[in-house]
Motif scaffolding. Structure first.
Motif, PDB file in Angstrom:
ATOM      1  N   HIS A 219     -39.613   3.945-122.182  1.00 22.57           N
ATOM      2  CA  HIS A 219     -38.952   4.739-121.152  1.00 22.57           C
ATOM      3  C   HIS A 219     -39.030   4.032-119.799  1.00 22.57           C
TER       4      HIS A 219
ATOM      5  N   PRO B 208     -34.802  12.857-113.085  1.00 20.09           N
ATOM      6  CA  PRO B 208     -35.086  13.109-114.508  1.00 20.09           C
ATOM      7  C   PRO B 208     -35.871  11.982-115.167  1.00 20.09           C
ATOM      8  N   HIS B 209     -35.585  10.744-114.799  1.00 20.84           N
ATOM      9  CA  HIS B 209     -36.348   9.621-115.355  1.00 20.84           C
ATOM     10  C   HIS B 209     -37.820   9.728-114.959  1.00 20.84           C
TER      11      HIS B 209
ATOM     12  N   SER C 113     -33.894  17.486-116.742  1.00 28.25           N
ATOM     13  CA  SER C 113     -33.532  16.618-117.852  1.00 28.25           C
ATOM     14  C   SER C 113     -32.326  15.769-117.496  1.00 28.25           C
TER      15      SER C 113
ATOM     16  N   TYR D 281     -43.632  11.234-116.079  1.00 28.49           N
ATOM     17  CA  TYR D 281     -44.792  12.112-115.873  1.00 28.49           C
ATOM     18  C   TYR D 281     -45.182  12.800-117.174  1.00 28.49           C
ATOM     19  N   GLU D 282     -44.216  13.359-117.863  1.00 29.99           N
ATOM     20  CA  GLU D 282     -44.503  14.105-119.091  1.00 29.99           C
ATOM     21  C   GLU D 282     -45.147  13.208-120.155  1.00 29.99           C
ATOM     22  N   LEU D 283     -44.582  12.024-120.353  1.00 30.48           N
ATOM     23  CA  LEU D 283     -45.109  11.122-121.376  1.00 30.48           C
ATOM     24  C   LEU D 283     -46.510  10.627-121.013  1.00 30.48           C
TER      25      LEU D 283
ATOM     26  N   TYR E  18     -42.605  22.351-119.307  1.00 29.13           N
ATOM     27  CA  TYR E  18     -43.633  21.497-119.886  1.00 29.13           C
ATOM     28  C   TYR E  18     -44.993  22.026-119.485  1.00 29.13           C
TER      29      TYR E  18
ATOM     30  N   THR F 270     -39.637  12.539-116.852  1.00 27.95           N
ATOM     31  CA  THR F 270     -40.008  12.167-118.228  1.00 27.95           C
ATOM     32  C   THR F 270     -41.199  11.223-118.224  1.00 27.95           C
TER      33      THR F 270
ATOM     34  N   TYR G 287     -32.859  21.836-117.586  1.00 29.17           N
ATOM     35  CA  TYR G 287     -34.291  21.868-117.278  1.00 29.17           C
ATOM     36  C   TYR G 287     -35.069  22.205-118.541  1.00 29.17           C
ATOM     37  N   ARG G 288     -36.333  21.858-118.526  1.00 29.47           N
ATOM     38  CA  ARG G 288     -37.220  22.220-119.625  1.00 29.47           C
ATOM     39  C   ARG G 288     -38.570  22.585-119.036  1.00 29.47           C
TER      40      ARG G 288
ATOM     41  N   LEU H 234     -39.205  20.866-115.440  1.00 28.00           N
ATOM     42  CA  LEU H 234     -38.806  19.478-115.255  1.00 28.00           C
ATOM     43  C   LEU H 234     -37.307  19.313-115.492  1.00 28.00           C
TER      44      LEU H 234
END
Length: 385
Positions: free
Chosen positions: A310, A349-350, A7, A355-357, A15, A353, A12-13, A5
């Motif tokens: 967010h 990036p928004h 950032s 999606y991740e949350l 997940y 995040t 990138y990170r 993903l």
């Protein structure tokens, strides 16, 4: 497998998606509080350009509302979350209200609908008489459809009003002629910059006094007020000053758990955009309050706040983009296209995040589908795992 993903810092990170979604829930309306979800609309992806005007996928739009009702939530229709003033015009909103009201009657669902003045030409000056007539048209349509009206803040009135007395005159007249008690809506400038200085004052203390004076003039015509200022202390103060029997529907997508839980004496009901993506959790939280379990309520709802903050981060008015993204990832619609092209209003990036949350909360009924769709969206932007 992990998903790569992007950032906000340009990096990138990795997940690892959650494989433990909330199970489907079916229940009746909550008793301890009234919960309304302001619902988004599903655009027709083949006719959703800004030039063509709003065209909705009616079946998908109404199916989403049926899903909310099935979970015991009410629906707040044709509100800010449905892109009122940001792509959804009055003609389409009027049809949306008509269709949603028919659906609500069929399933016994709670429904309130936004009535404003957005049929008036944007940017042009309008007299108070013209603004009042526009409100009256929308109020009459909403009530004729059998729905309770939410009197939405008016950009035209904000531009035309010379001071508090104009707000008192317009809203006082509308309340006197309404067939049913209405909900008054104070939408702050963080949601719509054109509403700065609403109620005739930039000072929020003075604006609050005007708002409360309108309610005090016809309390029997006011079912409740929806406060969308992202200011929990101000909402608590307003809540304490309301006449008996007038509800406070929180519209604070930053502090909703504490406002709904209450202070031991008074509590807010809810009319929230965040309930659209977190409906399965909100429904369970409502049941916890029905059981007299405030601790369980907070344990369910508190973890959703980072996602909400967010999605509603400045510029707050673009929160709808994240809401629609999550509906697509969850499988509630077949595309990520919005009325007016607002799917482009947030950065990649928004969206990543969001999606991740949401995935971490278990909001995707089919996590593999959500992951696949997120990977495909990333690939469109040139991001591959």
């Amino acid at each position: 497998m992990s998903i790569r993903l992007p950032s906000a810092d340009g990096g990138y990170r990795l997940y690892r998606p959650n494989g433990d979604p909330f199970a489907p829930l079916a229940c009746g309306p909550a008793r301890a509080r009234t919960f309304y979800s302001a619902a988004h609309v599903v655009a027709d992806p083949l006719a959703a350009s800004a030039e063509a005007g709003p065209v909705l996928d009616w079946e998908s739009t109404l199916a989403f509302r049926r899903r909310l009702w099935a979970q015991g939530l009410g629906v707040a229709e044709a509100m800010d979350t449905a892109q009122r003033g940001m792509g959804l015009d009055w003609a389409t909103a009027a049809e949306l209200i008509r269709r949603s009201a028919a659906e609500a009657r069929a399933v016994g669902g709670r429904l309130v609908c936004g009535a404003g003045t957005d049929q008036l030409s944007a940017g042009a000056p309008h007299s108070l008489a013209t603004i009042t007539a526009a409100y009256e048209e929308q109020l009459a349509h909403t009530e004729a459809c059998g729905a309770r009206a939410v009197l939405m803040a008016s950009r035209a009135l904000a531009a035309a009003a010379r001071g508090p007395e104009d707000y008192l005159a317009v809203y006082g007249g509308l309340l006197r002629q309404s067939a049913r008690p209405v909900v008054l809506h104070w939408l702050g400038p963080m949601f719509d910059p054109e509403l700065a200085g609403y109620w005739g004052h930039d000072d929020l203390d003075e604006a609050t006094d005007v708002f409360l004076k309108i309610i005090a003039g016809s309390p029997e015509k006011v079912d409740g007020i929806k406060v969308s200022l992202l200011d929990a202390e101000r909402e608590v103060d307003i809540r304490r000053r309301l006449p008996a029997g007038v509800h406070c529907y929180t519209g604070d997508d930053y502090h909703y758990p504490q406002l709904i839980a209450g202070d031991g004496e008074l509590a807010s009901d809810a009319l929230l955009g965040i309930f659209d993506p977190i409906a399965p959790i909100a429904a369970r939280a409502a049941l916890a309050l029905d059981r007299g379990d405030p601790t369980g309520f907070r344990e369910l709802l508190d973890p959703t706040v980072p996602l909400s903050r967010h999605l509603f981060a400045p510029p707050t008015r673009f929160y709808k983009t994240g809401v629609v993204l999550l509906a697509w990832l969850a499988g509630y619609q077949e595309h990520f296209t919005m009325v007016g092209g607002l799917q482009s209003a947030r950065s990649l990036p928004h969206l990543a995040t969001a999606y991740e949350l949401a995935d971490g909360l278990g909001l995707f009924p089919d996590p593999e589908l959500a992951e696949d769709r997120m990977r495909r969206l990333l690939a469109v932007y040139g991001v591959t795992s």
